[in-house]
Enzyme design. Structure first.
Site, PDB file in Angstrom:
ATOM      1  CG  HIS A  78      -1.966  -1.075   1.213  1.00 21.30           C
ATOM      2  ND1 HIS A  78      -3.248  -0.920   0.726  1.00 21.30           N
ATOM      3  CD2 HIS A  78      -1.896  -2.357   1.650  1.00 21.30           C
ATOM      4  CE1 HIS A  78      -3.913  -2.062   0.882  1.00 21.30           C
ATOM      5  NE2 HIS A  78      -3.123  -2.948   1.434  1.00 21.30           N
ATOM      6  CG  ASN A 152      -7.905  -4.229   1.174  1.00 20.74           C
ATOM      7  OD1 ASN A 152      -7.212  -3.226   1.351  1.00 20.74           O
ATOM      8  ND2 ASN A 152      -7.437  -5.453   1.252  1.00 20.74           N
TER       9      ASN A 152
HETATM   10 FE1  HDD Z   1      -2.512  -4.753   5.489  1.00 22.42          FE
HETATM   11  C1  HDD Z   1      -1.019  -1.749   5.148  1.00 22.42           C
HETATM   12  C2  HDD Z   1      -5.478  -3.444   4.356  1.00 22.42           C
HETATM   13  C3  HDD Z   1      -3.945  -7.878   5.573  1.00 22.42           C
HETATM   14  C4  HDD Z   1       0.246  -5.961   7.006  1.00 22.42           C
HETATM   15  N1  HDD Z   1      -3.115  -2.942   4.856  1.00 22.42           N
HETATM   16  C5  HDD Z   1      -2.360  -1.829   4.783  1.00 22.42           C
HETATM   17  C6  HDD Z   1      -3.130  -0.736   4.301  1.00 22.42           C
HETATM   18  C7  HDD Z   1      -4.402  -1.211   4.069  1.00 22.42           C
HETATM   19  C8  HDD Z   1      -4.378  -2.610   4.434  1.00 22.42           C
HETATM   20  C9  HDD Z   1      -5.581  -0.439   3.552  1.00 22.42           C
HETATM   21  C10 HDD Z   1      -2.638   0.675   4.060  1.00 22.42           C
HETATM   22  C11 HDD Z   1      -2.863   1.548   5.250  1.00 22.42           C
HETATM   23  C12 HDD Z   1      -2.413   2.959   4.942  1.00 22.42           C
HETATM   24  O1  HDD Z   1      -3.061   3.593   4.105  1.00 22.42           O
HETATM   25  O2  HDD Z   1      -1.432   3.384   5.547  1.00 22.42           O
HETATM   26  N2  HDD Z   1      -4.325  -5.520   4.968  1.00 22.42           N
HETATM   27  C13 HDD Z   1      -5.440  -4.803   4.643  1.00 22.42           C
HETATM   28  C14 HDD Z   1      -6.588  -5.668   4.626  1.00 22.42           C
HETATM   29  C15 HDD Z   1      -6.147  -6.923   4.959  1.00 22.42           C
HETATM   30  C16 HDD Z   1      -4.726  -6.824   5.198  1.00 22.42           C
HETATM   31  C17 HDD Z   1      -7.997  -5.232   4.332  1.00 22.42           C
HETATM   32  C18 HDD Z   1      -6.930  -8.186   5.113  1.00 22.42           C
HETATM   33  C19 HDD Z   1      -8.150  -8.250   5.503  1.00 22.42           C
HETATM   34  N3  HDD Z   1      -1.941  -6.587   6.120  1.00 22.42           N
HETATM   35  C20 HDD Z   1      -2.682  -7.742   6.089  1.00 22.42           C
HETATM   36  C21 HDD Z   1      -1.941  -8.812   6.744  1.00 22.42           C
HETATM   37  C22 HDD Z   1      -0.758  -8.272   7.178  1.00 22.42           C
HETATM   38  C23 HDD Z   1      -0.780  -6.869   6.771  1.00 22.42           C
HETATM   39  C24 HDD Z   1      -2.434 -10.229   6.921  1.00 22.42           C
HETATM   40  C25 HDD Z   1       0.374  -8.886   7.918  1.00 22.42           C
HETATM   41  C26 HDD Z   1       0.333  -9.969   8.612  1.00 22.42           C
HETATM   42  N4  HDD Z   1      -0.671  -3.998   5.937  1.00 22.42           N
HETATM   43  C27 HDD Z   1       0.278  -4.664   6.607  1.00 22.42           C
HETATM   44  C28 HDD Z   1       1.469  -3.807   6.959  1.00 22.42           C
HETATM   45  C29 HDD Z   1       1.060  -2.437   6.358  1.00 22.42           C
HETATM   46  C30 HDD Z   1      -0.300  -2.728   5.738  1.00 22.42           C
HETATM   47  C31 HDD Z   1       2.786  -4.360   6.562  1.00 22.42           C
HETATM   48  C32 HDD Z   1       2.045  -1.745   5.437  1.00 22.42           C
HETATM   49  C33 HDD Z   1       2.075  -0.303   5.871  1.00 22.42           C
HETATM   50  C34 HDD Z   1       1.340  -0.262   7.101  1.00 22.42           C
HETATM   51  O3  HDD Z   1       0.874  -1.511   7.400  1.00 22.42           O
HETATM   52  O4  HDD Z   1       1.170   0.702   7.810  1.00 22.42           O
HETATM   53  O5  HDD Z   1       1.629  -3.729   8.327  1.00 22.42           O
END
Ligand code: HDD
Length: 704
Positions: A78, A152
């Protein structure tokens, strides 16, 4: 917080707090970071005009040092995003029986929000319109603390257990040896992984649908994906699924458009969000909840509420509308706000709680953890965009970038030297009150093991449900998307594996896709269960805002009949459409009556893909010029190809004939607008009398 309907957003709590951080440089003198005025910022301090630079030049050293460190790590997923401020307001107090959270139950409360939309795969500088999932993350600055709904635009996720997330993302991101492709899922490693991981099949079919190429963030749904809990003052829990529905309807690009836009305007969605807000066409979304009694946890066949690869069909549990979110203010600074905002799925307020979804649980760790590297230490909640409006008082202190100055001697609990403060307000509570978080008293029992529940085992039924629920054109687009994506996958065995999976979803789909990618048609596979959920089709969400915020190009040339153009423009603007008059060159054209008509943009600096509809002005001389202009001919031909409304005024029809487009309906009476859905028909051009213009219904019907 003000409760006035006409509340000026400048007056809300979060904006007041941000005001303290806003720095206005207007009318100020240049200083160093230490506040020292400088006499010259263009020349290094040197020993003589042609001599060596001097190390004592603190202004040079500081300026270069600051520049060297301007970038922070982009989000691991993202990374590309755009954001806006706004507010959320519930309709009524109906949810009070389910939750203690006032932001959901007090209709007089407008809670400030900051929403960041994003793509998943590409880097920070990548394009807005790849085939990809879109993030829809909302930070509610409630009076009880921050609640982050990190969702999402698709209601399901690829995997059931968060421990697979690194594998999924490695496979999805550009391949490790050559960093290709950027912002695209059409490559070997992604399809290798997903075809070996059948739980991805439901999310994949969403990804192949037009939901993966939203026309704008204004016309895109959002979903919390997981099942959460609402908890009331008695400690009773109700399962909940969060849905955002755009008031302007759900509208997508077509794939050819999306690819062209990537070149013509890679900032297409970002620009739309920005310009809509600047133009007063505020994106609006309705928050709806699916509420499921705790006792109904096992009431659904084939659905485990803890499995994020499943939806609960709306026909089984309808969505209860609970409130409205309006985005009405652009950020002041991209880095300070959009880049530094840190969403954490673990940020919940009293009245909202978690379930045991194993995907959710991995997320609870990941979001907190990732910010440490990204934002450089544990004090990131103090960054202005992340600060709650609720007071923060605890003994968590020190670390990089501590912005506060904690007072006093006692930085531990319990203490008597600090008068016992901050005291623990909810000691002894067994259920939350609105100011105190008390975890839901879920009873848990089980043997430790790395086993997945049998109830997570069905990976195809809901993919079939989605496929069955699509309209004919949605199905066509899905099959074409599989063909496009798999056609870019080199190893044939991966293509074949995918066709086998598709055969478990729907035999016709498998045969169609196979035919396009050089794979033999499979024998009939798992029988299609035949169930449908009409709510899943985009056609079920046309929206109610008509031409509002739609972008219309009017093509003109010297000799244009200005009265027709003026009438059309006026009527479109009255409906709050965005209108660009496009000429062969920038500046102005002369009109049939000898006047001048200002031109907003030159035709060759834009393209039909950037508009929702294209109109052609009338006037004999203008028509001849447009017909002779290849850019104009291509403009209308391409708009037609993408099933957009073409509005032709007077002899402007000559341009349509020059582009050899079929004509299906002619309206020569004022205001008589054909209502045939062109998107579905792909077979026509609309003619209008000079003073006719599309009404709301017209755009609603041609949206997709
Ligand atoms: Fe995630 C970012 C949505 C599963 C780990 N995720 C991130 C963002 C969104 C989502 C919208 C961007 C937030 C922003 O604008 O800063 N992610 C989802 C949804 C998931 C999902 C709807 C499943 C239902 N994500 C998911 C899993 C993991 C992560 C299973 C890790 C185990 N996601 C992350 C992250 C991020 C992220 C690595 C990257 C940047 C941040 O968090 O701040 O932690």
């Amino acid at each position: 917080m003000s409760t006035d309907e006409d509340l000026d957003i400048e007056l809300d709590d979060k904006q007041l707090q941000l005001d303290l951080a806003r720095v206005d440089k207007t009318g100020t003198a240049l200083t160093t970071d230490q506040g020292i005025g400088v006499d010259d910022t263009d020349n290094t301090l040197r020993a003589g005009p042609r001599g060596p630079s001097l190390l004592e030049d603190f202004h040079l050293r500081e300026k270069i040092m600051r520049f060297d460190h301007e970038r922070i790590p982009e989000r691991v997923v993202h990374a590309r995003g755009s954001a806006a401020h706004g507010y959320f307001q519930p309709y009524d107090a109906a949810l009070a029986q389910y939750t203690v959270a006032p932001f959901l139950t007090d209709p007089d409360t407008r809670t400030p929000v900051f929403v960041r939309f994003s793509t998943v795969q590409g880097s920070r500088g990548s394009t807005d319109t790849p085939r990809d999932v879109r993030g829809f993350a909302t930070k509610f600055y409630t009076a009880q603390g921050n609640f982050d709904l990190v969702g999402n635009n698709m209601p399901v996720f690829f995997i059931q257990d968060g421990i697979k997330f690194p594998d999924l993302v490695h496979a999805l991101k550009p391949e490790p040896h050559h960093e290709m492709p950027q912002a695209a899922s059409a490559h070997d490693t992604f399809w290798d992984f997903v075809t070996l991981q059948p739980e991805t099949m439901h999310h994949l079919i969403w990804l192949m649908s037009d939901r993966a190429i939203p026309r704008s963030y204004r016309t895109m749904q959002g979903f919390g994906v997981h099942t959460f809990r609402l908890v009331n003052a008695e400690g009773r829990s109700t399962f909940v699924k969060f849905h955002w529905t755009p008031v302007a309807g759900v509208h997508s690009l077509v794939w050819d458009e999306a690819q062209k836009i990537s070149g013509k305007d890679p900032d297409f969605n970002r620009r739309d969000l920005w310009e809509s807000i600047e133009g007063g066409v505020f994106p609006e979304y309705e928050l709806g909840l699916q509420l499921i009694a705790e006792s109904d946890e096992f009431a659904f066949d084939e659905i485990d509420l803890l499995d994020s690869t499943k939806i609960v069909p709306e026909e089984a549990v309808p969505i209860t509308p609970v409130g409205r979110m309006v985005l009405d203010r652009n950020p002041d600074n991209f880095f300070a706000e959009t880049e530094q905002v840190a969403f954490c799925i673990g940020n919940v307020v009293p009245g909202i709680d978690f379930t045991d979804d194993p995907l959710l649980h991995a997320r609870l760790f990941s979001y907190l953890d990732t910010q440490l590297t990204r934002l450089g230490g544990p004090n990131f909640p103090q960054i202005p965009i992340n600060r709650p409006v609720a007071p923060v008082r605890n003994h968590q202190q020190d670390g990089f970038h501590q912005d506060d100055i904690p007072l006093g001697q006692a930085n531990y609990h319990p203490n008597s030297l600090g008068g016992g403060c901050p005291f623990v307000p909810g000691a002894g509570l067994t259920a939350p009150d609105q100011n105190t978080y008390v975890h839901f008293r879920e009873q848990v029992d089980g043997h430790k093991s790395r086993k997945r529940s049998e109830t997570f085992a069905d990976h195809y039924s809901q993919a079939t449900l989605f496929w069955n629920s699509m309209s004919a054109w949605e199905k066509e687009h899905i099959a074409a998307a599989y063909q496009f994506e798999l056609g870019k996958v080199a190893p044939m065995h991966i293509r074949e594996r995918m066709v086998e999976h598709l055969n478990q979803i729907d035999h016709t789909l498998a045969v169609t896709v196979a035919a396009g990618i050089g794979v033999a048609a499979p024998e009939p596979g798992r029988p299609n269960h035949g169930r449908i959920s009409p709510a899943l089709s985009q056609t079920s969400m046309p929206g109610s805002t008509g031409v509002r915020g739609r972008k219309v190009a009017i093509l003109v040339a010297d000799g244009v009949d200005e009265t027709g153009v003026a009438a059309l423009r006026e009527r479109l603007l009255a409906g709050q459409a965005v209108v660009d008059v496009l000429g062969p060159v920038d500046g102005a054209v002369t009109t049939a009556s000898g006047g001048t008509l200002p031109v907003d943009k030159a035709m060759n600096t834009v393209a039909s893909v950037l508009y929702d509809a294209v109109a052609v002005g009338g006037g004999d001389a203008a028509a001849d010029l447009l017909v002779a202009d290849g850019v104009a001919v291509h403009f209308v031909a391409e708009a037609y190809k993408h099933a957009k409304p073409l509005i032709v005024l007077g002899v402007g029809d000559r341009l349509v004939q020059a582009a050899r487009l079929p004509v299906y309906e002619v309206s020569d009476r004022t205001g008589d607008v054909p209502s045939k859905p062109m998107a579905a028909a792909l077979d026509g051009v609309v003619f209008l009398a000079p003073d006719a213009a599309p009404d709301a219904g017209f755009f609603t019907e041609v949206q997709d």
